[in-house]
Design an enzyme around this catalytic site. Sequence first.
Site, PDB file in Angstrom:
ATOM      1  N   THR A  62      -6.321 -10.606 -49.310  1.00 53.40           N
ATOM      2  CA  THR A  62      -6.580  -9.874 -48.114  1.00 53.40           C
ATOM      3  C   THR A  62      -8.057  -9.557 -47.921  1.00 53.40           C
ATOM      4  O   THR A  62      -8.740  -9.488 -48.908  1.00 53.40           O
ATOM      5  CB  THR A  62      -5.987  -8.311 -48.041  1.00 53.40           C
ATOM      6  OG1 THR A  62      -4.638  -8.530 -48.142  1.00 53.40           O
ATOM      7  CG2 THR A  62      -6.239  -7.683 -46.655  1.00 53.40           C
TER       8      THR A  62
ATOM      9  N   VAL B 153       6.496  -7.920 -44.634  1.00 45.89           N
ATOM     10  CA  VAL B 153       5.258  -7.474 -44.189  1.00 45.89           C
ATOM     11  C   VAL B 153       4.551  -6.278 -44.821  1.00 45.89           C
ATOM     12  O   VAL B 153       5.314  -5.431 -45.014  1.00 45.89           O
ATOM     13  CB  VAL B 153       5.284  -7.121 -42.605  1.00 45.89           C
ATOM     14  CG1 VAL B 153       3.995  -6.893 -41.904  1.00 45.89           C
ATOM     15  CG2 VAL B 153       6.029  -8.256 -41.609  1.00 45.89           C
ATOM     16  N   GLY B 154       3.155  -6.491 -45.218  1.00 47.46           N
ATOM     17  CA  GLY B 154       2.617  -5.409 -45.979  1.00 47.46           C
ATOM     18  C   GLY B 154       1.776  -4.638 -45.065  1.00 47.46           C
ATOM     19  O   GLY B 154       2.347  -4.181 -44.045  1.00 47.46           O
ATOM     20  N   ASP B 155       0.881  -3.852 -45.577  1.00 49.86           N
ATOM     21  CA  ASP B 155       0.211  -2.735 -44.971  1.00 49.86           C
ATOM     22  C   ASP B 155      -0.976  -3.477 -43.844  1.00 49.86           C
ATOM     23  O   ASP B 155      -1.335  -2.756 -43.041  1.00 49.86           O
ATOM     24  CB  ASP B 155      -0.745  -1.963 -45.733  1.00 49.86           C
ATOM     25  CG  ASP B 155      -1.667  -2.878 -46.581  1.00 49.86           C
ATOM     26  OD1 ASP B 155      -1.244  -3.797 -47.341  1.00 49.86           O
ATOM     27  OD2 ASP B 155      -2.967  -2.331 -46.908  1.00 49.86           O
TER      28      ASP B 155
ATOM     29  N   THR C  98      -6.768  -3.047 -48.683  1.00 48.52           N
ATOM     30  CA  THR C  98      -6.136  -4.186 -49.416  1.00 48.52           C
ATOM     31  C   THR C  98      -5.323  -3.716 -51.075  1.00 48.52           C
ATOM     32  O   THR C  98      -5.966  -2.743 -51.483  1.00 48.52           O
ATOM     33  CB  THR C  98      -6.814  -5.357 -49.646  1.00 48.52           C
ATOM     34  OG1 THR C  98      -5.803  -6.254 -50.183  1.00 48.52           O
ATOM     35  CG2 THR C  98      -7.819  -5.129 -50.672  1.00 48.52           C
ATOM     36  N   GLY C  99      -4.178  -4.299 -50.933  1.00 50.78           N
ATOM     37  CA  GLY C  99      -3.528  -3.809 -52.240  1.00 50.78           C
ATOM     38  C   GLY C  99      -2.155  -4.099 -52.090  1.00 50.78           C
ATOM     39  O   GLY C  99      -1.623  -5.000 -51.372  1.00 50.78           O
ATOM     40  N   THR C 100      -1.331  -3.432 -53.027  1.00 49.42           N
ATOM     41  CA  THR C 100       0.188  -3.627 -53.044  1.00 49.42           C
ATOM     42  C   THR C 100       0.503  -2.787 -51.653  1.00 49.42           C
ATOM     43  O   THR C 100       0.631  -1.495 -51.382  1.00 49.42           O
ATOM     44  CB  THR C 100       0.831  -2.797 -54.065  1.00 49.42           C
ATOM     45  OG1 THR C 100       0.136  -1.441 -54.365  1.00 49.42           O
ATOM     46  CG2 THR C 100       0.778  -3.718 -55.224  1.00 49.42           C
TER      47      THR C 100
HETATM   48  N1  GLY Z   1      -2.240  -5.687 -48.711  1.00 45.70           N
HETATM   49  C1  GLY Z   1      -1.551  -7.061 -48.183  1.00 45.70           C
HETATM   50  C2  GLY Z   1      -0.069  -6.923 -48.289  1.00 45.70           C
HETATM   51  O1  GLY Z   1       0.564  -6.074 -49.031  1.00 45.70           O
HETATM   52  O2  GLY Z   1       0.485  -7.735 -47.755  1.00 45.70           O
END
Ligand code: GLY
Length: 350
Positions: free
Chosen positions: A214, A243-245, A265-267
């Site tokens: 990211t 889809v993430g954050d 960015t991250g989990t």
């Molecule tokens: N932080 C990017 C994702 O989790 O997709």
Amino acid sequence: MRIAGALAILVLLSACAAAPARTQSAPGWSIAIHGGAGIIERPQLTAETEAAYRDGLARALAAGAAVLRDGGASLDAVEAAARILEDDPLFNAGRGAVFTADGRNELDASIMDGRAGAAGAVAGVTSVRNPISLARAVMEKSPHVMLMGAGAEAFATEQGLARVPPAYFFTERRWLQLEETLRARGAPIPARPEGATPSPSAALAPLDDHAFGTIGVVARDQNGHYAAGTSTGGTTGKRWGRVGDSPVIGAGTFARNGVCAVSATGTGEYFIRLSVARTICARIEYLSESGKTAADAVIRDALTAIGGDGCVIVIDAEGAPAWSFNTPGMYRGFETSETAPVISIFADEP
Ligand code: GLY
């Protein structure tokens, strides 16, 4: 008396008009960028790879800073810097995006304008070279905030944005990451995408496979306008349209003039649950915290407590750049009108 008052206002107005665009009390500009965080430690990066990351970050930072130095808009600085990171195969966004479990690249991005809170986002696009520019087009040229998949691609066609074939996103090291991930899951490995380079004869090491990719950029321009943008390929081996954050306004991206600009960015699943970007801004706005204090409270305390990993960059109410991460390393850089550019990777760097 009334005439004297009017004269005083006229004198004041003409003094303001004659004043230079920037006075000592006018806000300076500032910019911060990130290229992901994770288990990034010195033994894991060769000198050559480390230099390549630093060079990529420096080029992106310089492009954004040049826009701001010339009096340009924070939105333009965010887009300019983000596009460079998206075009760099080292970072997990655009060209260097990770692969889904079925061997595709599904890209997410968002951008927010701190002036009136306008925002744009895209999720799951597969053929748009620069998703950050598509997110900006959604914000500026559509009545919506988020478009996904085929609809977002159709909108990109209408807007005349640059398109690329799937092979554009193929990088050998990301493919190796996918193979490793799928092997560990006991899942089948898909065929290499059409147009991908043939398998190399010599073995390659997977690239920074313990990092959450990211990219993100936050900026405040000389007029005091804030903007934030984030772009990603998501997570290696993702399935089911995950889809993430990054494209979620308030989770991966948020900006409000005079308060904050944040990119994370991250989990992603954890960042969404905590509304990380919005929560940091709320702390700055309602608790009068600095960007660093607010970011540490959310990343080092709240995010860590629920098991999430990652990082944020922030421009705070004073225009100061800040960041926080609960991982061993974070690709990052910042520059302001008063300070020289700084590029850092490891935890013991500034
Ligand atoms: N932080 C990017 C994702 O989790 O997709």
